[in-house]
Design a protein around this motif. Structure first.
Motif, PDB file in Angstrom:
ATOM      1  N   ALA A 158      -8.766 -46.153 -16.545  1.00  0.00           N
ATOM      2  CA  ALA A 158      -9.288 -45.765 -17.996  1.00  0.00           C
ATOM      3  C   ALA A 158     -10.751 -46.218 -18.335  1.00  0.00           C
ATOM      4  CB  ALA A 158      -8.225 -46.364 -19.013  1.00  0.00           C
ATOM      5  N   ASP A 159     -11.147 -47.128 -17.645  1.00  0.00           N
ATOM      6  CA  ASP A 159     -12.532 -47.638 -17.830  1.00  0.00           C
ATOM      7  C   ASP A 159     -13.597 -46.562 -17.656  1.00  0.00           C
ATOM      8  OD1 ASP A 159     -11.935 -50.152 -18.839  1.00  0.00           O
ATOM      9  OD2 ASP A 159     -12.540 -51.299 -17.117  1.00  0.00           O
ATOM     10  N   ALA A 160     -13.275 -45.597 -16.471  1.00  0.00           N
ATOM     11  CA  ALA A 160     -14.069 -45.015 -15.930  1.00  0.00           C
ATOM     12  C   ALA A 160     -14.078 -43.379 -16.658  1.00  0.00           C
ATOM     13  CB  ALA A 160     -13.823 -44.646 -14.521  1.00  0.00           C
ATOM     14  N   VAL A 161     -13.131 -43.153 -17.700  1.00  0.00           N
ATOM     15  CA  VAL A 161     -13.168 -42.260 -18.476  1.00  0.00           C
ATOM     16  C   VAL A 161     -13.948 -42.068 -19.733  1.00  0.00           C
ATOM     17  CG1 VAL A 161     -11.411 -40.552 -19.393  1.00  0.00           C
ATOM     18  CG2 VAL A 161     -10.881 -41.678 -17.267  1.00  0.00           C
ATOM     19  N   GLU A 162     -14.856 -41.453 -20.033  1.00  0.00           N
ATOM     20  CA  GLU A 162     -15.320 -40.981 -21.410  1.00  0.00           C
ATOM     21  C   GLU A 162     -14.965 -39.762 -21.935  1.00  0.00           C
ATOM     22  OE1 GLU A 162     -19.361 -41.267 -20.986  1.00  0.00           O
ATOM     23  OE2 GLU A 162     -19.683 -43.391 -20.632  1.00  0.00           O
ATOM     24  N   PRO A 163     -13.902 -39.692 -22.741  1.00  0.00           N
ATOM     25  CA  PRO A 163     -13.382 -38.430 -23.343  1.00  0.00           C
ATOM     26  C   PRO A 163     -14.687 -37.639 -23.922  1.00  0.00           C
ATOM     27  CG  PRO A 163     -12.612 -40.264 -24.422  1.00  0.00           C
ATOM     28  CD  PRO A 163     -13.329 -40.953 -23.426  1.00  0.00           C
ATOM     29  N   TYR A 164     -14.301 -36.292 -23.842  1.00  0.00           N
ATOM     30  CA  TYR A 164     -15.163 -35.480 -24.651  1.00  0.00           C
ATOM     31  C   TYR A 164     -13.919 -34.567 -25.458  1.00  0.00           C
ATOM     32  CZ  TYR A 164     -19.824 -36.435 -23.556  1.00  0.00           C
ATOM     33  OH  TYR A 164     -21.162 -37.157 -23.251  1.00  0.00           O
ATOM     34  N   GLY A 165     -13.662 -34.792 -26.443  1.00  0.00           N
ATOM     35  CA  GLY A 165     -12.398 -34.084 -26.808  1.00  0.00           C
ATOM     36  C   GLY A 165     -11.283 -34.692 -26.318  1.00  0.00           C
ATOM     37  N   ARG A 166     -10.390 -33.791 -26.359  1.00  0.00           N
ATOM     38  CA  ARG A 166      -9.109 -34.295 -25.778  1.00  0.00           C
ATOM     39  C   ARG A 166      -8.922 -33.850 -24.216  1.00  0.00           C
ATOM     40  NH1 ARG A 166      -8.306 -33.585 -31.054  1.00  0.00           N
ATOM     41  NH2 ARG A 166      -7.110 -35.063 -31.991  1.00  0.00           N
ATOM     42  N   LYS A 189     -11.342 -32.968 -21.939  1.00  0.00           N
ATOM     43  CA  LYS A 189     -12.620 -33.082 -21.011  1.00  0.00           C
ATOM     44  C   LYS A 189     -12.959 -34.631 -21.199  1.00  0.00           C
ATOM     45  CE  LYS A 189     -14.543 -30.607 -23.969  1.00  0.00           C
ATOM     46  NZ  LYS A 189     -15.449 -30.050 -25.382  1.00  0.00           N
ATOM     47  N   LEU A 197     -18.511 -22.435 -22.561  1.00  0.00           N
ATOM     48  CA  LEU A 197     -19.404 -22.429 -23.782  1.00  0.00           C
ATOM     49  C   LEU A 197     -20.510 -23.862 -23.639  1.00  0.00           C
ATOM     50  CD1 LEU A 197     -17.795 -21.080 -26.729  1.00  0.00           C
ATOM     51  CD2 LEU A 197     -19.645 -19.977 -25.547  1.00  0.00           C
ATOM     52  N   HIS A 198     -20.564 -24.839 -24.407  1.00  0.00           N
ATOM     53  CA  HIS A 198     -21.421 -25.940 -24.280  1.00  0.00           C
ATOM     54  C   HIS A 198     -20.865 -26.982 -23.383  1.00  0.00           C
ATOM     55  CE1 HIS A 198     -23.565 -24.266 -27.794  1.00  0.00           C
ATOM     56  NE2 HIS A 198     -22.494 -24.288 -28.372  1.00  0.00           N
ATOM     57  N   GLU A 240     -11.721 -36.120 -32.787  1.00  0.00           N
ATOM     58  CA  GLU A 240     -12.081 -35.678 -31.291  1.00  0.00           C
ATOM     59  C   GLU A 240     -13.071 -36.708 -30.809  1.00  0.00           C
ATOM     60  OE1 GLU A 240     -13.343 -31.681 -31.291  1.00  0.00           O
ATOM     61  OE2 GLU A 240     -11.544 -30.908 -31.860  1.00  0.00           O
ATOM     62  N   PRO A 241     -12.879 -37.449 -29.997  1.00  0.00           N
ATOM     63  CA  PRO A 241     -13.631 -38.408 -29.398  1.00  0.00           C
ATOM     64  C   PRO A 241     -14.653 -38.067 -28.577  1.00  0.00           C
ATOM     65  CG  PRO A 241     -11.635 -38.724 -28.152  1.00  0.00           C
ATOM     66  CD  PRO A 241     -11.373 -37.735 -29.287  1.00  0.00           C
ATOM     67  N   TYR A 242     -16.215 -38.301 -28.594  1.00  0.00           N
ATOM     68  CA  TYR A 242     -17.285 -38.116 -27.971  1.00  0.00           C
ATOM     69  C   TYR A 242     -17.687 -39.129 -27.261  1.00  0.00           C
ATOM     70  CZ  TYR A 242     -17.902 -33.224 -29.028  1.00  0.00           C
ATOM     71  OH  TYR A 242     -17.786 -31.783 -29.008  1.00  0.00           O
ATOM     72  N   ARG A 253     -16.592 -43.324 -26.377  1.00  0.00           N
ATOM     73  CA  ARG A 253     -15.785 -44.202 -26.951  1.00  0.00           C
ATOM     74  C   ARG A 253     -16.296 -44.747 -28.341  1.00  0.00           C
ATOM     75  NH1 ARG A 253     -16.306 -45.527 -21.780  1.00  0.00           N
ATOM     76  NH2 ARG A 253     -14.178 -45.916 -20.706  1.00  0.00           N
TER      77      ARG A 253
END
Lengths: 553, 553
Positions: A27-35, A37, A122-123, B31-33, B35
Motif C-alpha cells: 500500500a505504501d507504494a500506491v499513490e491513488p489517482y481517483g479510484r 488509477k 484523455l488526461h 477522489e484522491p490524487y 495522499r
C-alpha cells in the motif's frame, strides 16, 4: 456486438488497491489517482529477486485493416494469468491529441482492454502534460538566454529544439516566432511537434530512474553555437527544473485489464522518430513483480521490434524471452493486393501472396536470437481455409501460428497462444542486438536497412554523412540509430507492400537525440505534427445526458 | 526564521480523507490524487440547507513590499476554526509558468499556508493542463475549419482566439503561423497567452456546473465572418469536446491548511483581463459545507474586489457578508513615497501619507453595502507608532484595524481579526453590485472609473465605442465589464501611488468574453504572456540529494 466503450463501461472495475494487492504491491507504494488509477513509487516496492520473463508483442506491417496488437497483448496477459502464470502487462500511454482527430483509443478492444479507457485516453495521470511543460520550459529558456545577452553564443539559425503540444494542429508546424518588437526577442523560424515526438518523452521512457532522467535531460542538444559546438540543456541550467516537472510523470501508472489483472501503462514515444515503446521503468517494475511481462512495440516488427531490441533492450540491458508476431487474415490479404472493400471475400491466394510479409518479419525477429510465435487475431469474416494458409506459412518458417479470439472471448480466447509462449520462454534467452555499439553511425543505419528492410543499401547525401561524422567526433558515435521511415512497407515507399527487394533506403536527414541516446535517421517524409481531418472526431465528442462521454471512440 | 517551504515540509499532513471527514464530506465524494489532494464530486455531497457566510479578503494597492493576502486568508480561516466557527477557505490555484520566472508560490506563507505546497504550485491535479488542452483544441479547430473549406466564412484577419501555454515565454507573444505551404493552412498572425489568461479559465471559474460550462464554452466568440458576424465555438462544434476535456478540471480540489483545516483550491483566472478569483463551484461547495467561507480576490480592492462583486457575485448570485482589507505598514509607506530599501526605518508620516490609499479602498468596499475590517499583516520591522497610525486611519473611516501575526503564529495570530469578522458578518448582508445589468456597456466602464478609480471620466476612441455598440446590438449589452488596468494605482499610471485624483481612464481596446460573460476594457498596457527574467528561477530549481525539490521558492 457491443462497442469497445460499451464493454469497458459494463465492466465492474476493482478498486486500484485490490489490483495492487493482487500484484504484490504494498500500500505504501500506491499513490491513488481517483479510484481506478494509481502511480507507483518504486522506493516502496519490494526488491526483486528473480526477474520475470519478458514477452514482446509485435506485428506484421500495419495496414488500414488493423492488426490488434494492443488487443492481443492484453488478451495474452489475461490468458497467461488464466493458465497460472503471474503476469503483468506493460503498455504505452495513448496520445491525447489524435483522439480528437480520427484515431480511436489505444487501450485494446473488445474483451481485451485496459480500463478505465476514457481516463487512459484523455488526461490519465498527467504524464504527457508534464512532458509538454518540461519540453516547453527548455524552449523558453533558450530564447530567454538569447534575449538577455546570449552568453553561450547560440546561433539562432541553428536552434534545433522546437516546442510541443499534445494536439493535432497543422497551423503550428511552421511558425515565425518572437515577432512584435525587441521586447519579444529575436525573430526566427520555429514550430511545434506533437508531444509524443518530444525527446523528453523518449528520455522519460529510457531513463533508469530520476537521477538518470536528469542526467539525460542535461545531455539534450538544443542548438549549436556560431562555431558549431553543441549547446546542451545543462549549459542552459534547465535540466534541474525539467526533472522537477517530471518527478511525478516518471512514476509508472497502474491500471487493470477487463479481467482484473494488473497493467502498467506508462510513456508513449512516437514509433518513427523515437523508439515507440513504454518506459523502461514500467517494464522493470513489472519484471520485478511478475513471472511474465507482456509488452508491445509500435508499428510492425521492422520498426517497433527492431527499436525495442536495438534501443530499449540495449540501453536497459533487458533480455526478452520470446516474441509474438500478430497477424490477421485481412491484413495479409491487403499485403497480397486486395482492396479494403473486398476483404470480407475469401481469397486464399491473396493470403499466400501477402504471407511473404509475415515470413520476413518471422525471419527478422529470429535474427535477434529470439523464438517467435504468430498470433492470428481472428476476425468473424476469416474462413477456415484462410486460417489454415496462415498457419502453413508460419510453419514453413519454423513457427507456430495460433488462432486467437480474445477480442470476443477475453483471455480465454488466447490460452492456446499463452501455452506456446510459455514453452518458448522456458528456454534460456539467446537475445542479442543487431549491431555493436562501436561501428560507425552510418554502418548501423546500413545494417538495419540491409538486414531488416532487405534493401540493397542505405544512401545519404554528403552533408548527412558529414553531420554523422561531426557527431562521431563530438563523442556521440556509440549511440544506436533510430530509423524513421514509413510503417507500411519494408521500403521507404508506403505503397510497396508484401516483401519488397532491390530497393535502397535514402537517409534524407539525421537528428541527434543525445539525451534519449540515439541518432534519428529520417528516410522519407515523417510527420511530427498531425493535422485534424475534414470532420474531426472532436465534433462528435460530448458529455451525454447520462453523464457519460459520447463519441470518443 | 524557517522558509515557507521548510515550514511546509516540517508539517505532518493529515490524510486527505481525514480532512474530508472533518469537513463533513462523505467518502463517496472524494477522489484522491495521491495522499494529500483530492477532487470532490458534487453529486455525492450533502445538499446544503443553510449556506455559510462568505468573507472576502482583499487588499490595498499592491506594492513590491508585499501585502500577504493569501497568507491572511489562510490565517483568518484557521483563526475562525480556532474560535469555534466551522470554516473552509476557497483560494485560487497558482499558475505553473511564473514559478520558473521570478514569482514564488501562491499558497500563503510562514505558518499560514495551504499544503502540500510543491504539488499545488506545480501540476497539482492537472486543471490548468486541461484548460490548456481545451483552449488549444478550439484553436486547432478554427484553423482546421478554414483549411477544409471555411463553410462559416471566417475572416482569418479577424480570428480573436489565440493559443495558450502555462509558461512564461515572450517568444510566443506574436507569431506568424501556418507557414510552410498549403498543407499547413493559410498563413496569418497569431500568438500565445499564458493559460491563466484563457477565457476557458474564466469560464471554468464562473460556471455553475458541467452543463453551464458546456453552454458557456459554446458561446465563446472566436472570430468574425467576412460580414462581421460573431463565430462561436458552438458553430465549430468544439464545445462538447472541450467540456469533455474539462470534466475532471471542473471538480474542486480539496487540500488542507498547515493547521489541518479544509481548503478548496480551484481555478485561477488572471486578475487583469479576467476576474481573478477562485471558481464559483468551489465557493458554493464550501458554502454548503461550512459556517464560514474565507475567499480571496486578486490584486487590490479596486480591481479584485470590484470584479469579485460585480462579476462573480453578480453572476453566481452570491451575497458576501464582510470584507477584510489587508494592509501592511511597509506597503503604506511605499504608497507614501518611501523607497523599498528604506522601508525598515520608522516613518509615521509616510504611513499617514500612504494611508490615503487604505482610506479609499475602505470607502470603495462600503459602496457595495459591505462592512469591512482592516487586517494589518505585521512585519518584524513595524513599530508601535506606525501600527497606531494605521489603526487611526482606519478608525477615521469607521473601520477597525487589527494587528495580525498569523505569518509567525498561525491561526492564533489572527484570532482578534476573526472575532471582528464574526461580529460584522452576523448582521444581514446589504450587498449589491455597483451598477445594473441594463445600462450601456460604456456607462458601466465609466461607473467603475469614476466611483472606484475616482477618475474624472473614462475615455475611448470612436472605434472602441463603435465596437461596444456592435456588441450591444448583437445581444451582449447586459454583460458586466471586466477592467484591465495596472494594479499598482487607482489610475492607469502605475507610478501614481496613494489616492490620485483628476485623472481620466482611457480605454485602449475592448474584448468580448461571451462565454465567461463579461466585456474586457483594456486601459493601458496589459501583458498576457509574461517573459522570463535574466536569471530565471528555473536555473536554481532541482531535485536535491534528499529527493526534495530545491529552489522552487
Amino acid at each position: 456486438m457491443l462497442s469497445d466503450i460499451d464493454i469497458s463501461r459494463a465492466a465492474t472495475l476493482q478498486p486500484i488497491q485490490a489490483i495492487a494487492d493482487k500484484a504484490g504491491i504494498p500500500a505504501d507504494a500506491v499513490e491513488p489517482y481517483g479510484r481506478f488509477k494509481a502511480k507507483l513509487t518504486r522506493e516502496h516496492l519490494p526488491v526483486p529477486r528473480d526477474l520475470g520473463k519478458l514477452i514482446l508483442v509485435t506485428a506484421i506491417s500495419p495496414t488500414p485493416a488493423g492488426e490488434g496488437k494492443s488487443t492481443t497483448s492484453v488478451g495474452l496477459a489475461d490468458a497467461l494469468n488464466r493458465i497460472g502464470k503471474k503476469t503483468m502487462i506493460a503498455l504505452r500511454e495513448p496520445s491525447l491529441g489524435p483522439c480528437f482527430g480520427t484515431k480511436g483509443g489505444a487501450t485494446g478492444g473488445g474483451y481485451a482492454q485496459v480500463v478505465p479507457m476514457e481516463d487512459i485516453n484523455l488526461h490519465f495521470t498527467g504524464d504527457f502534460h508534464a512532458i509538454t511543460s518540461a519540453h516547453n520550459l527548455l524552449a523558453a529558456m533558450i530564447d530567454n538566454h538569447v534575449h538577455w545577452g546570449n552568453a553561450l553564443d547560440i546561433d539562432v539559425r541553428r536552434v534545433v529544439w522546437r516546442r510541443v503540444l499534445d494536439m493535432n494542429d497543422r497551423a503550428l508546424r511552421d511558425i515565425a516566432q518572437s515577432l512584435g518588437g525587441p521586447a519579444n526577442g529575436f525573430p526566427r523560424e520555429s514550430g511545434f511537434d506533437i508531444t509524443v515526438a518530444s525527446e523528453v518523452m523518449a528520455i522519460l521512457c529510457l531513463a533508469d530512474d530520476l537521477e538518470d532522467l536528469e542526467a539525460r535531460l542535461g545531455r539534450i542538444v538544443v542548438a549549436y553555437s556560431r562555431d558549431r559546438k553543441p549547446i546542451t540543456a545543462k549549459a542552459l541550467k534547465a535540466d534541474g527544473a525539467m526533472a522537477v516537472l517530471l518527478a511525478e510523470a516518471i512514476k509508472p501508472n497502474l491500471v487493470q485489464t477487463l479481467e482484473g489483472n494488473p497493467a502498467l501503462v506508462h510513456g508513449g514515444p512516437f514509433a518513427n522518430i523515437a523508439h515507440g515503446c513504454n518506459s523502461v521503468i514500467a517494464t522493470r517494475t513489472a519484471l520485478g513483480l511478475a513471472d511474465y511481462v507482456v509488452t508491445e512495440a509500435g508499428f510492425g516488427a521492422d520498426l517497433g521490434a527492431e527499436k525495442f531490441f536495438d534501443i530499449k533492450c540495449r540501453q536497459a540491458d533487458l533480455k526478452p524471452s520470446a516474441a509474438v508476431i500478430v497477424a490477421t487474415v485481412r491484413a495479409l490479404k491487403m499485403n497480397g493486393g486486395v482492396a479494403k472493400a473486398d476483404l470480407s471475400t475469401e481469397d486464399v491466394e491473396a493470403v499466400k501472396r501477402g504471407g511473404v510479409n509475415l515470413a520476413r518479419h518471422i525471419e527478422n525477429v529470429r535474427q535477434f536470437g529470439l523464438p517467435a510465435v504468430v498470433a492470428i487475431n481472428r476476425f468473424p469474416t476469416d474462413t477456415g481455409a484462410e486460417l489454415t494458409e496462415v498457419i502453413a506459412i508460419a510453419k514453413a518458417h519454423g513457427c507456430d501460428a495460433i488462432v486467437c479470439t480474445h477480442h470476443a472471448d477475453g483471455g480465454k480466447g488466447a490460452e492456446g497462444l499463452a501455452k506456446v509462449v510459455v514453452e518458448l520462454a522456458e528456454a534460456p534467452s539467446q537475445f542479442a542486438p543487431l549491431y555493436d555499439d562501436d561501428i560507425p553511425l552510418f554502418d548501423k543505419i546500413n545494417t538495419v536497412a540491409t538486414r531488416i528492410y532487405r534493401a540493397e543499401h542505405a544512401t545519404a547525401e554528403p552533408s548527412v554523412l558529414a553531420q554523422l561524422k561531426r557527431w562521431e567526433d563530438a563523442g556521440y558515435g556509440h549511440l544506436p540509430v533510430c530509423m524513421a521511415k514509413t510503417q507500411y512497407s519494408f521500403s521507404t515507399d508506403p505503397a510497396a507492400l508484401g516483401a519488397p527487394t532491390g530497393h535502397s533506403v535514402p537517409v534524407r536527414e539525421v537528428r541527434l537525440a543525445a539525451g534519449a541516446g540515439f541518432v534519428v535517421a529520417i528516410c522519407g517524409e515523417i510527420m511530427t505534427m498531425p493535422g485534424l481531418p475534414r470532420v474531426p472526431a472532436a465534433e462528435g465528442i460530448r458529455i451525454g445526458a447520462s453523464g457519460e462521454i459520447e463519441g470518443l471512440f
